[in-house]
Motif scaffolding. Structure first.
Motif, short mmCIF file in Angstrom:
data_model
loop_
_atom_site.label_atom_id
_atom_site.label_comp_id
_atom_site.label_asym_id
_atom_site.label_seq_id
_atom_site.Cartn_x
_atom_site.Cartn_y
_atom_site.Cartn_z
N UNK A 12 0.82 -1.20 0.00
CA UNK A 12 0.00 0.00 0.00
C UNK A 12 0.86 1.25 0.00
N UNK A 13 2.19 1.12 0.00
CA UNK A 13 2.99 2.34 0.05
C UNK A 13 4.23 2.32 -0.81
N UNK A 14 4.96 1.21 -0.90
CA UNK A 14 6.28 1.26 -1.51
C UNK A 14 6.32 0.77 -2.93
N UNK A 15 5.36 -0.03 -3.38
CA UNK A 15 5.51 -0.75 -4.64
C UNK A 15 5.71 0.18 -5.82
N UNK A 16 5.04 1.37 -5.79
CA UNK A 16 5.23 2.31 -6.90
C UNK A 16 6.67 2.81 -6.94
N UNK A 17 7.23 3.09 -5.78
CA UNK A 17 8.61 3.58 -5.75
C UNK A 17 9.58 2.51 -6.20
N UNK A 175 1.18 8.04 -4.95
CA UNK A 175 1.15 9.19 -5.85
C UNK A 175 2.34 10.10 -5.58
N UNK A 176 2.67 10.30 -4.32
CA UNK A 176 3.82 11.12 -3.98
C UNK A 176 5.09 10.53 -4.56
N UNK A 177 5.23 9.23 -4.46
CA UNK A 177 6.42 8.57 -4.98
C UNK A 177 6.51 8.71 -6.50
N UNK A 178 5.36 8.59 -7.15
CA UNK A 178 5.34 8.70 -8.61
C UNK A 178 5.77 10.09 -9.06
N UNK A 181 9.71 10.59 -7.97
CA UNK A 181 10.67 9.61 -8.46
C UNK A 181 11.37 8.86 -7.34
N UNK A 182 11.21 9.32 -6.11
CA UNK A 182 11.78 8.64 -4.96
C UNK A 182 10.74 8.59 -3.85
N UNK A 183 10.87 7.59 -3.00
CA UNK A 183 9.93 7.45 -1.90
C UNK A 183 10.44 8.19 -0.68
N UNK A 184 9.54 8.91 -0.01
CA UNK A 184 9.88 9.60 1.22
C UNK A 184 9.89 8.56 2.34
N UNK A 185 11.05 8.01 2.62
CA UNK A 185 11.15 6.94 3.59
C UNK A 185 10.84 7.41 5.01
N UNK A 186 11.08 8.68 5.29
CA UNK A 186 10.75 9.19 6.62
C UNK A 186 9.24 9.14 6.85
N UNK A 225 15.96 -1.91 1.46
CA UNK A 225 16.41 -2.06 0.08
C UNK A 225 16.21 -0.77 -0.71
N UNK A 226 15.07 -0.11 -0.49
CA UNK A 226 14.82 1.17 -1.15
C UNK A 226 15.80 2.22 -0.63
N UNK A 227 16.03 2.21 0.69
CA UNK A 227 16.96 3.18 1.28
C UNK A 227 18.36 3.05 0.65
N UNK A 228 18.81 1.82 0.50
CA UNK A 228 20.12 1.58 -0.10
C UNK A 228 20.11 2.03 -1.55
N UNK A 229 19.07 1.69 -2.28
CA UNK A 229 19.02 2.02 -3.70
C UNK A 229 18.97 3.53 -3.94
#
Length: 370
Positions: A12-17, A175-178, A181-186, A225-229
């Motif tokens: 529900x949150x990361x897959x788009x990123x 939508x924010x990630x889209x 281009x990056x996910x707000x991990x915070x 994994x996203x944080x590293x990438x």
């Protein structure tokens, strides 16, 4: 118990990123009842799941009123009478485990049992579902475990109904990630913490671990994994080393085993594409696959390669003969009859269903080729 109608789980949150940011890596986790490629690997979740999200939304739309044991028994005896259409013909998913003192042992399977019946929301009234679940529990479980399970079900329903408030506060992270281009991990981490705090309002620590522990482990892995990438200060080699280091430090568990298998699958896909592009022999591909996923999976993948090669060859023959027919100026209806006969000669029923999509894919490759 197995189930052929188990609620699907998804991010529900990361897959788009993940789709945007990680073009070569696969970070989705695998569940034991799904398959991927020819490896029979399990399938994925990133941050929360559909059972939790969709059920909470449905429950929030109304009020599920707990029934008394007397009311439940007036509607059902076993809880399986007059099942809604979506549950008919399915096997019940989940479990109710008790110890030698007839105390309830809370497991992830108990949550699956709740989700199984709650998946009928919309077909059945909320109070009917509550009565059904309570009757099922009391019919199959001795006391005090039965009352303990019913109480946890009530708390689980209340928890699901409270979840949408957290989702509203954080908005549409996909939508924010889209857009960025990056996910707000915070934000993702804070939302995850808010969900954890909400769970503590309804469940004790052991129930939280049983219900959500495995999913949380996969979530943490995916976030890392996203944080590293997204770390622009690290080279590709450093990122790969960081991923391997993170996995190596995970405690031994089924979650770690599945993550390691998934990491191997991601490397398998990448290395297979690279080796095929270089014209690697079947033997070389087999040896690489055996090293990563074992001999049985390597043999299945080799068989898939042979089947794909056979299909490609027959598809080329089909396209050549079809184009020849169409170029001869034959009556359109007559040409279609001959094309249909050609399809039946070259492909079985399942393969014929792939033809249109495969043709479109091949055309796309031609258009996008340099």
């Amino acid at each position: 118990m197995s189930n052929n109608r188990r609620p699907a789980y998804l991010s529900i949150a990361i897959i788009a990123a993940v789709i945007i940011v990680m073009t070569a890596a696969v970070i989705m986790w695998f569940k034991p009842d799904r398959t991927s490629m020819a490896l029979a690997q399990p399938a994925s979740n990133v941050l929360g799941d559909e059972a939790e999200g969709s059920l909470s939304a449905a429950l929030a739309a109304g009020q599920m009123l707990p029934t008394t044991a007397t009311q439940s028994q007036s509607l059902f005896v076993t809880g399986l009478e007059r099942l809604p259409r979506s549950l008919k013909g399915t096997q019940i998913d989940g479990e109710i485990i008790i110890d030698e003192k007839k105390q309830l042992v809370v497991t992830e399977g108990l949550r699956r049992l709740f989700d199984y019946f709650l998946s009928a929301l919309g077909e059945e009234d909320e109070t009917v579902i509550f009565a059904r679940v309570e009757s099922y529990i009391r019919h199959h479980t001795p006391e005090p475990a039965a009352s303990q399970a019913v109480a946890i079900f009530g708390k689980y329903v209340a928890y699901l109904k409270a979840l949408p408030e957290i989702e509203k506060r954080y908005g549409n992270l996909q939508l924010q990630a889209t857009k960025s281009g990056e996910l707000d991990l915070s934000a993702v981490t804070q939302q995850k913490q808010d969900v954890a705090n909400l769970r503590q309002q309804y469940f004790d620590k052991s129930t939280i671990t049983a219900f959500f522990g495995a999913g949380d482990g996969y979530d943490d892995y995916s976030i890392e994994m996203v944080r590293i990438n997204q770390n622009t200060q690290m080279s590709d080699v450093q990122k790969q080393a960081a991923r391997q280091d993170y996995v190596s430090r995970l405690p031994d568990s089924t979650t770690k085993t599945n993550i390691m298998q998934q990491a191997n699958l991601g490397e398998l896909i990448t290395r297979t594409e690279q080796m095929k592009a270089r014209g690697a022999t079947p033997e070389a591909l087999y040896n690489m696959r055996r090293e990563l996923v074992g001999a049985p999976a390597a043999e299945r993948l080799a068989q898939v390669d042979q089947e794909d090669a056979s299909f490609d060859q027959r598809f080329t023959q089909y396209e050549t003969q079809k184009n020849r027919l169409l170029s001869q100026g034959v009556d359109a209806a007559q040409a279609q009859i001959q094309i249909n006969q050609l399809e039946q000669q070259l492909f079985d029923d399942a393969e014929r269903k792939r033809l249109d999509g495969y043709a479109a894919l091949q055309q796309q490759k031609v258009v996008s080729a340099p």
